[in-house]
Design an enzyme around this catalytic site. Structure first.
Site, short mmCIF file in Angstrom:
data_model
loop_
_atom_site.label_atom_id
_atom_site.label_comp_id
_atom_site.label_asym_id
_atom_site.label_seq_id
_atom_site.Cartn_x
_atom_site.Cartn_y
_atom_site.Cartn_z
N HIS A 1 0.38 -1.42 0.15
CA HIS A 1 -0.55 0.42 -0.48
C HIS A 1 1.00 1.40 0.24
O HIS A 1 0.49 2.44 0.46
CB HIS A 1 -1.31 0.32 1.04
CG HIS A 1 -1.86 -1.60 1.18
ND1 HIS A 1 -3.27 -1.65 0.91
CD2 HIS A 1 -1.02 -2.07 2.39
CE1 HIS A 1 -3.34 -2.94 1.54
NE2 HIS A 1 -2.40 -3.38 2.40
N SER B 1 14.70 22.37 -15.20
CA SER B 1 14.03 23.37 -15.25
C SER B 1 13.73 24.42 -15.36
O SER B 1 14.97 25.22 -15.44
CB SER B 1 12.89 23.30 -14.56
OG SER B 1 12.20 24.61 -14.68
N LYS C 1 15.83 22.28 -10.19
CA LYS C 1 15.27 20.83 -10.20
C LYS C 1 15.81 19.87 -11.28
O LYS C 1 17.32 20.30 -12.39
CB LYS C 1 13.81 20.73 -11.81
CG LYS C 1 13.01 21.82 -10.99
CD LYS C 1 12.45 21.24 -9.45
CE LYS C 1 11.70 19.69 -10.33
NZ LYS C 1 10.17 20.44 -10.75
N GLU D 1 9.32 9.13 -16.74
CA GLU D 1 8.49 9.35 -16.93
C GLU D 1 7.37 9.64 -18.19
O GLU D 1 6.23 8.81 -18.34
CB GLU D 1 7.84 11.31 -16.15
CG GLU D 1 8.24 11.88 -15.02
CD GLU D 1 8.60 12.78 -15.58
OE1 GLU D 1 7.34 13.94 -14.98
OE2 GLU D 1 9.74 13.77 -15.52
#
Ligand code: ARG
Length: 466
Positions: free
Chosen positions: A164, A285, A291, A298
């Site tokens: 979980h 970024s 970043k 992704e």
């Protein structure tokens, strides 16, 4: 692509047609925009067919020789990028044959004896999908190697195991990596199975019923590397289950890739810092200088949608088709092409990312003990040492977890007196099982997380890969 005037009928099948197709008919009908990708398979199939036609005396040796040579000329034209593909000629099969006629003249017209575009396209596409199975197998082997290398580097590094996405029990980094090796291994065997099943030749099924010419289907099957000719001509031209199997195997593999990608996204976040991705697999970024984004992970996660989409699309195309060939089946290619391209890219990206990935041993270990991860070990101690029934042990442990939680500490931070306030017989040696290293070392069951077990798994895989 050069477009011909629409007034003339198709030179390949237009005998009974007075006029050419409407421009929109041509647009919906033509597949040359994408099936040109089958040129090598188409030419290979045609060369095998021509050689067989000569060997069986259906055409002359000199015609077969002219056809064989001419096809090689066409092949080199396409490979050089100066082939005049024509939409009016619909597909790769007719583009190649029409060009062959320009190159060698009259003998070109004998190539299509005892053959139809229906068995031709089924053959070409099978050859193409078979190559993709090989590419997937190779890509998975590389990925498995990279994953095993990661596992071996950290076979005994402890980290939290989750259920979980809540801390469950400590596991080892090697164990977690080897879980993916098992998944990728099954993916690999699915592509092997699919490849073996699809390796039969449709060529010679002709339009649907076979042919009256004395063709030799074994000869063409062998020339094209198939194990045997397909046994039923209707089946040969009208099923695309080989593509569905490839897509299904791809979809399952894609889901595995996506889950690992998701873990890499989570693990590389500032909150986790379980792993550091190399610069090669990160992006920055334009506005937030701090970043480092895990874009490749992704995109693997996202691109998987294309593979699942293609799989559903082809199932949908096939599900209502009566035997034998229907033009619907022309829609098999773009979807499969895109899914295969996406899968190979995702496999390569995951392999690269994993090869350059650094797992942060200290962060993994620090996180391993957070969240009462050894509570099960405590309960097991109560069962083993004090003879408590597991349900009672579970209850005692739960009370101790609540006590620790209330004080904002972890289980090993409680004192023996704290422990004994919940169950009087608890002894000092209980603390031996509350450490994460002890916890993982104790899980010696086959396939368990103990470093010895993990090393045994790694050993078995290295043998398999050798
Ligand atoms: N381009 C067609 C396809 O991909 C080739 C087969 C056409 N056969 C036919 N009878 N129209 O399916």
């Amino acid at each position: 692509m050069t477009d011909r005037p629409k007034t003339s009928a198709n030179s390949m099948w237009g005998g009974r047609f007075a006029a050419g197709p409407d421009a929109i008919m041509e647009a919906i009908n033509a597949s040359i925009g994408f099936d040109r990708r089958l040129y090598a398979q188409d030419i290979r199939g045609s060369r095998a067919h021509a050689a067989m036609l000569a060997a069986t005396g259906i055409i002359s040796d000199s015609d077969a020789e002219a056809i064989g040579k001419g096809l090689l000329t066409v092949l080199s034209e396409i490979e050089a990028g100066d082939f005049p593909f024509q939409t009016a000629l619909e597909d790769i099969h007719m583009n190649v044959e029409a060009r062959l006629k320009e190159v060698i003249g009259e003998p070109a017209g004998r190539l299509h004896t005892g053959r139809s575009r229906n068995d031709q396209v089924a053959t070409d596409f099978r050859l193409w999908v078979r190559d993709q199975c090989d590419a997937a197998i190779e890509g998975l082997r590389a990925l498995i190697r990279a994953t095993v290398t990661q596992a071996e580097a950290g076979a005994d590094w402890v980290m939290p195991g989750f259920t979980h996405l809540q801390t469950a029990q400590p596991v080892t980094w090697g164990h977690h990596m080897m879980a993916y090796v098992e998944m990728f291994g099954r993916d690999l065997s699915r592509f092997q199975d699919a490849r073996a099943r699809m390796n039969e030749s449709p060529l010679g099924a002709a339009a649907l019923a076979g042919t009256g010419y004395p063709i030799d289907r074994d000869m063409t099957a062998q020339a094209l590397g198939f194990d045997r000719p397909m046994a039923n001509s209707l089946d040969a031209v009208s099923d695309r289950d080989f593509a569905l199997e490839f897509l299904s195997a791809s979809a399952i593999c894609a889901v595995h890739l996506s889950r690992l990608a998701e873990e890499l996204v989570i693990w590389s976040s500032a909150q986790f810092r379980f792993v550091s991705m190399s610069d090669k697999w990160s992006t920055g970024s334009s506005i937030m200088p701090q970043k480092r984004n895990p874009d490749a992970a992704e995109l693997i996660r996202a691109k998987i949608g294309r593979i699942l989409g293609a799989t559903v699309a082809l199932f949908t195309v096939m599900k209502g088709l009566p035997l034998a060939y229907s033009k619907d089946m022309q829609e098999d290619k773009e979807q499969t092409f895109d899914a295969a391209d996406t899968l190979m890219l995702a496999l390569a990206a995951m392999t690269g990312m994993l090869s350059d990935l650094t797992a942060n041993r200290d962060r993994l270990e620090a996180a391993a003990g957070i969240g009462f991860s050894t509570a099960t070990d405590l309960a097991d101690w109560l069962v083993r040492e004090l003879g408590l029934p597991f349900r009672d042990a579970h209850h005692v442990t739960g009370s101790l977890v609540a006590m620790a939680e209330g004080r904002g500490v972890d289980l090993p931070d409680l004192t023996l007196e704290d422990m004994q306030s919940v169950h009087g017989q608890i002894r000092q040696d209980v603390f031996n099982v509350l450490g994460v290293h002890k916890s993982v070392a104790s899980r010696q069951s086959y396939g368990g997380t103990a470093p010895d077990q993990v090393r045994a798994q790694i050993g078995r895989w290295k043998e398999k890969l050798a």
